[in-house]
Design a protein around this motif. Sequence first.
Motif, PDB file in Angstrom:
ATOM      1  N   MET A 189       1.196  -0.756   0.003  1.00 46.83           N
ATOM      2  CA  MET A 189       0.054  -0.102   0.315  1.00 46.83           C
ATOM      3  C   MET A 189       0.899   1.236   0.020  1.00 46.83           C
ATOM      4  N   GLN A 190       1.825   0.991   1.021  1.00 45.10           N
ATOM      5  CA  GLN A 190       2.646   2.280   1.124  1.00 45.10           C
ATOM      6  C   GLN A 190       3.972   2.791  -0.640  1.00 45.10           C
ATOM      7  N   ASN A 191       4.048   1.977  -0.538  1.00 45.84           N
ATOM      8  CA  ASN A 191       4.705   1.685  -2.189  1.00 45.84           C
ATOM      9  C   ASN A 191       3.606   2.576  -3.379  1.00 45.84           C
ATOM     10  N   ALA A 192       2.477   1.799  -3.183  1.00 46.40           N
ATOM     11  CA  ALA A 192       1.315   2.042  -4.113  1.00 46.40           C
ATOM     12  C   ALA A 192       1.157   4.011  -4.156  1.00 46.40           C
ATOM     13  N   ALA A 193       1.227   4.303  -3.204  1.00 52.55           N
ATOM     14  CA  ALA A 193       0.661   5.168  -2.304  1.00 52.55           C
ATOM     15  C   ALA A 193       2.118   6.346  -2.976  1.00 52.55           C
ATOM     16  N   VAL A 194       3.157   5.421  -2.939  1.00 50.40           N
ATOM     17  CA  VAL A 194       4.168   6.538  -3.358  1.00 50.40           C
ATOM     18  C   VAL A 194       4.814   6.242  -5.024  1.00 50.40           C
ATOM     19  N   GLU A 195       4.376   5.961  -5.392  1.00 48.26           N
ATOM     20  CA  GLU A 195       4.064   5.310  -7.089  1.00 48.26           C
ATOM     21  C   GLU A 195       3.397   6.179  -7.578  1.00 48.26           C
ATOM     22  N   SER A 196       1.494   5.893  -7.113  1.00 51.70           N
ATOM     23  CA  SER A 196       0.522   6.913  -7.591  1.00 51.70           C
ATOM     24  C   SER A 196       1.159   8.292  -7.562  1.00 51.70           C
ATOM     25  N   VAL A 197       1.161   9.530  -6.066  1.00 44.92           N
ATOM     26  CA  VAL A 197       1.991  10.759  -6.542  1.00 44.92           C
ATOM     27  C   VAL A 197       2.540  10.443  -7.602  1.00 44.92           C
ATOM     28  N   ALA A 198       3.883   9.771  -7.433  1.00 43.17           N
ATOM     29  CA  ALA A 198       5.091  10.249  -8.884  1.00 43.17           C
ATOM     30  C   ALA A 198       4.242   9.831 -10.177  1.00 43.17           C
ATOM     31  N   LEU A 199       3.383   9.635 -10.390  1.00 46.39           N
ATOM     32  CA  LEU A 199       2.377   9.785 -11.822  1.00 46.39           C
ATOM     33  C   LEU A 199       1.937  10.370 -12.006  1.00 46.39           C
ATOM     34  N   PHE A 200       0.972  10.938 -10.627  1.00 45.51           N
ATOM     35  CA  PHE A 200       0.349  12.314 -10.658  1.00 45.51           C
ATOM     36  C   PHE A 200       1.550  13.587 -10.686  1.00 45.51           C
TER      37      PHE A 200
END
Length: 479
Positions: A189-200
């Motif tokens: 979950m935490q890695n997905a959150a950082v990845e999602s913000v990086a994409l944004f």
Amino acid sequence: MIDPVLASRLQFAITTIVHIIFPVMSMGLAPFLIYFTWKDIRTGEPIYEQLRRFWTKIFAISFVVGTVTGIVLEFEFGTNFAAFSTAAGELFGGPLAVEGMMAFMLEATFLGVFVFGRERVGDALYFVSSVAVGLGTWLSAVWILIANSWMQTPRGYEVVTENGQPVIHLVDPLAAYFTPRFGYMYVHMQNAAVESVALFMAGVAAYFVFRHHVWGYQTQHVEFWEVTLKIALVALLITAPLQVLHGDMYGRHVAETQPQKFAAMEAVWETEAYVPEYLVAVPTSLDQLTDPRAKELFGIGIPGGASWLASGGDPSAEIRGLETFESEAPPVAIVFWAFRGMVGLGFWFILLAFWGGYRWFTGELFEDGLLHKALMASSLLGIVAVHLGWIVTEVGRQPWVIQGVMKTSEGVSPGLTAAEATITLVGFVLVYAALLGLYVYVIARIIRNGPPGESSLRSVPDAPPSPSAPGAPGVADDD
């Protein structure tokens, strides 16, 4: 009117789908803000203050809206799932209470210093505030996922009967709070959150870089967006491969602890070996959309891949079929297609990351219009992937609200009528749609206004002229 069980599940699903956007944004932004603050203090370069101030606005708004929607979710345990709350409140309520007392209060207390205190506190305390805000954000996820992971793989409890009702008591806090599932869920979950913000961040930055370098429009603060794009790409190069590698380990754990969920993820109906892992699956008839059976779909797969994933390296391993679970099998179509979408997006993010990294290496990062368009189109896909992952997680354990202990139908509030459930469902859809629309409007306006210009950044006030300086009061010029 809608059945109370179905309406309650839909209401909770809708509120969760909207709510999770805001924690993802705040958790994902936290490491970036700590980095921007550190660089701002250490170097004093205006670009890092611009980055900190700009993304702090989005963080703060996400935190506020996430707090409001999160409180509503906790109320729904009482209004819609009172039987579950009564039975499991001792074990489930504890982590949620600690999350509020520890993580939320830490984050909320230091957020005021972080947002408003740059001119009022020293560098050391200000940096501590950035770390405390980020730590509070990530600690919130610890306690929320402790509660959820226990529902997936319950441990450390006993069921007793009180007043004729089954009640779950906590007997081993360490076993209950740190189940085998917790570590997998938290890292993923935490890695997905950082990845999602990086994409944004990459998608937003790519838009302005594209306008300036490809279309030729004069864009204000283009350096800001160029630096943002580079930082986002670095984060994406780290998180995208890690998410897929960790997802492989996570999938193996699911196969061991929730075999019915894994069978639904792969649409395996009959127990069999050498089950392929379909990377792309296309139904050949409309019936297969709602009743997917992997071996009957047209797809591109790895022979024995699903068996290899489930066993940890044996392509001939047997996977237990859904037919053996009878009434305990989850809704297969939702889980199967959500899993396909999540995995497909995961590999797409890796491609984007290495594509951007390669263009950066060759010195063409700001001139590759096709890459910019791909990043813009993918800016919100990280959030979509998170949603798909949670659909697999939550729908995949149905019909259980607590795996193997309590079914969802048994956890719904006994006095809830179909009319009440339907009316609140409609009301929540309307209110949350409006709230999400307002959030999108505010974030879009912040992005459109851009970062603060250098002239608006903090500056040291001019020192008063010294008595000996030319033009100082009471001092005559020589000429």
